[in-house]
Design a protein around this motif. Structure first.
Motif, mmCIF file in Angstrom:
data_model
loop_
_atom_site.group_PDB
_atom_site.id
_atom_site.type_symbol
_atom_site.label_atom_id
_atom_site.label_comp_id
_atom_site.label_asym_id
_atom_site.label_seq_id
_atom_site.Cartn_x
_atom_site.Cartn_y
_atom_site.Cartn_z
ATOM 1 N N ALA A 127 0.826 -1.216 0.000
ATOM 2 C CA ALA A 127 0.000 0.000 0.000
ATOM 3 C C ALA A 127 0.852 1.255 0.000
ATOM 4 C CB ALA A 127 -0.931 -0.017 1.200
ATOM 5 N N MET A 128 2.068 1.185 0.523
ATOM 6 C CA MET A 128 2.891 2.395 0.600
ATOM 7 C C MET A 128 3.366 2.859 -0.777
ATOM 8 S SD MET A 128 6.453 0.983 2.137
ATOM 9 C CE MET A 128 6.081 -0.618 2.772
ATOM 10 N N LEU A 129 3.286 2.004 -1.817
ATOM 11 C CA LEU A 129 3.702 2.414 -3.151
ATOM 12 C C LEU A 129 2.616 3.201 -3.869
ATOM 13 C CD1 LEU A 129 5.562 -0.792 -4.395
ATOM 14 C CD2 LEU A 129 6.544 1.297 -3.466
ATOM 15 N N THR A 130 1.380 3.122 -3.405
ATOM 16 C CA THR A 130 0.277 3.858 -4.021
ATOM 17 C C THR A 130 0.325 5.304 -3.554
ATOM 18 O OG1 THR A 130 -1.033 1.837 -3.937
ATOM 19 C CG2 THR A 130 -2.212 3.892 -4.335
ATOM 20 N N PRO A 131 0.328 6.248 -4.481
ATOM 21 C CA PRO A 131 0.329 7.656 -4.070
ATOM 22 C C PRO A 131 -0.926 7.955 -3.249
ATOM 23 C CG PRO A 131 0.566 7.459 -6.461
ATOM 24 C CD PRO A 131 0.338 6.087 -5.916
ATOM 25 N N PRO A 132 -0.800 8.784 -2.216
ATOM 26 C CA PRO A 132 -1.947 9.060 -1.354
ATOM 27 C C PRO A 132 -3.088 9.760 -2.073
ATOM 28 C CG PRO A 132 -0.024 10.336 -0.681
ATOM 29 C CD PRO A 132 0.394 9.446 -1.790
ATOM 30 N N SER A 133 -2.821 10.484 -3.159
ATOM 31 C CA SER A 133 -3.882 11.220 -3.838
ATOM 32 C C SER A 133 -4.690 10.339 -4.789
ATOM 33 C CB SER A 133 -3.282 12.386 -4.615
ATOM 34 O OG SER A 133 -2.384 11.891 -5.586
ATOM 35 N N ALA A 134 -4.143 9.184 -5.166
ATOM 36 C CA ALA A 134 -4.848 8.318 -6.113
ATOM 37 C C ALA A 134 -5.859 7.454 -5.370
ATOM 38 C CB ALA A 134 -3.851 7.432 -6.836
ATOM 39 N N PRO A 135 -7.064 7.304 -5.923
ATOM 40 C CA PRO A 135 -8.047 6.433 -5.277
ATOM 41 C C PRO A 135 -7.604 4.973 -5.424
ATOM 42 C CG PRO A 135 -8.903 7.235 -7.369
ATOM 43 C CD PRO A 135 -7.592 7.944 -7.118
ATOM 44 N N ALA A 136 -7.867 4.195 -4.402
ATOM 45 C CA ALA A 136 -7.473 2.785 -4.419
ATOM 46 C C ALA A 136 -8.407 2.020 -5.350
ATOM 47 C CB ALA A 136 -7.521 2.211 -3.012
ATOM 48 N N ALA A 137 -7.847 1.461 -6.403
ATOM 49 C CA ALA A 137 -8.628 0.666 -7.352
ATOM 50 C C ALA A 137 -8.493 -0.808 -6.970
ATOM 51 C CB ALA A 137 -8.111 0.889 -8.770
ATOM 52 N N PRO A 138 -9.568 -1.574 -7.093
ATOM 53 C CA PRO A 138 -9.463 -2.997 -6.782
ATOM 54 C C PRO A 138 -8.506 -3.670 -7.768
ATOM 55 C CG PRO A 138 -11.611 -2.490 -7.737
ATOM 56 C CD PRO A 138 -10.888 -1.195 -7.533
ATOM 57 N N LEU A 139 -7.654 -4.536 -7.250
ATOM 58 C CA LEU A 139 -6.692 -5.236 -8.099
ATOM 59 C C LEU A 139 -7.383 -6.381 -8.816
ATOM 60 C CD1 LEU A 139 -3.666 -5.345 -5.654
ATOM 61 C CD2 LEU A 139 -3.997 -3.826 -7.591
ATOM 62 N N ALA A 140 -7.050 -6.553 -10.081
ATOM 63 C CA ALA A 140 -7.673 -7.608 -10.876
ATOM 64 C C ALA A 140 -6.660 -8.186 -11.849
ATOM 65 C CB ALA A 140 -8.877 -7.068 -11.638
ATOM 66 N N ILE A 141 -6.872 -9.425 -12.204
ATOM 67 C CA ILE A 141 -6.080 -10.100 -13.230
ATOM 68 C C ILE A 141 -6.866 -9.955 -14.531
ATOM 69 C CG2 ILE A 141 -5.153 -12.317 -13.992
ATOM 70 C CD1 ILE A 141 -5.177 -13.156 -11.003
ATOM 71 N N GLU A 142 -6.236 -9.399 -15.543
ATOM 72 C CA GLU A 142 -6.882 -9.214 -16.842
ATOM 73 C C GLU A 142 -6.328 -10.254 -17.808
ATOM 74 O OE1 GLU A 142 -9.255 -6.965 -17.699
ATOM 75 O OE2 GLU A 142 -9.287 -6.134 -15.678
#
Length: 124
Positions: free
Chosen positions: A78-93
């Motif tokens: 989680a620390m790699l995600t910038p604080p301003s970006a909304p958390a998107a659910p992770l998915a395998i495409e």
């Protein structure tokens, strides 16, 4: 008449892995006739079918044959995600295409094991 002449068999032909790979690749194309491809190369269709079974069982490996490469997916910290970006659910495409048929599948990362099992069954 020589008695040995009637019992002699023609010498066995050995086919290179490159030729086998070329023939098997042609057989995997949509709408391909295994018998037609075999006959066009001067081979018995049963021999080509045997090569296909051997490749599927892993008894015959060809240099150009793509191998299954296991992939282990781990969520990013989680620390790699910038604080301003909304958390998107992770998915395998997964995007698949065979001829005119196309499919796109989105699978939740939490179920990566089930996704791997599904892909194994799909490519069986």
């Amino acid at each position: 008449m020589d008695p040995d002449a009637s019992t002699q068999r023609p010498a066995r032909r050995k086919h290179s892995k490159a030729l086998k790979a070329q023939i098997l690749h042609a057989c995997d194309q949509p709408g391909a006739s295994v018998a037609g491809i075999a006959i066009a190369h001067g081979l018995n269709p049963n021999m080509v079918q045997r090569w296909r079974r051997e490749v599927k069982r892993g008894e015959l490996t060809l240099a150009d044959t793509p191998a299954f490469i296991p992939v282990v997916a781990t969520p990013a910290p989680a620390m790699l995600t910038p604080p301003s970006a909304p958390a998107a659910p992770l998915a395998i495409e997964v995007q698949l295409q065979r001829g005119a048929l196309q499919a796109r599948v989105s699978w939740p990362v939490q179920a990566a094991g089930e996704c791997a099992a599904w892909l194994r069954e799909l490519f069986r």
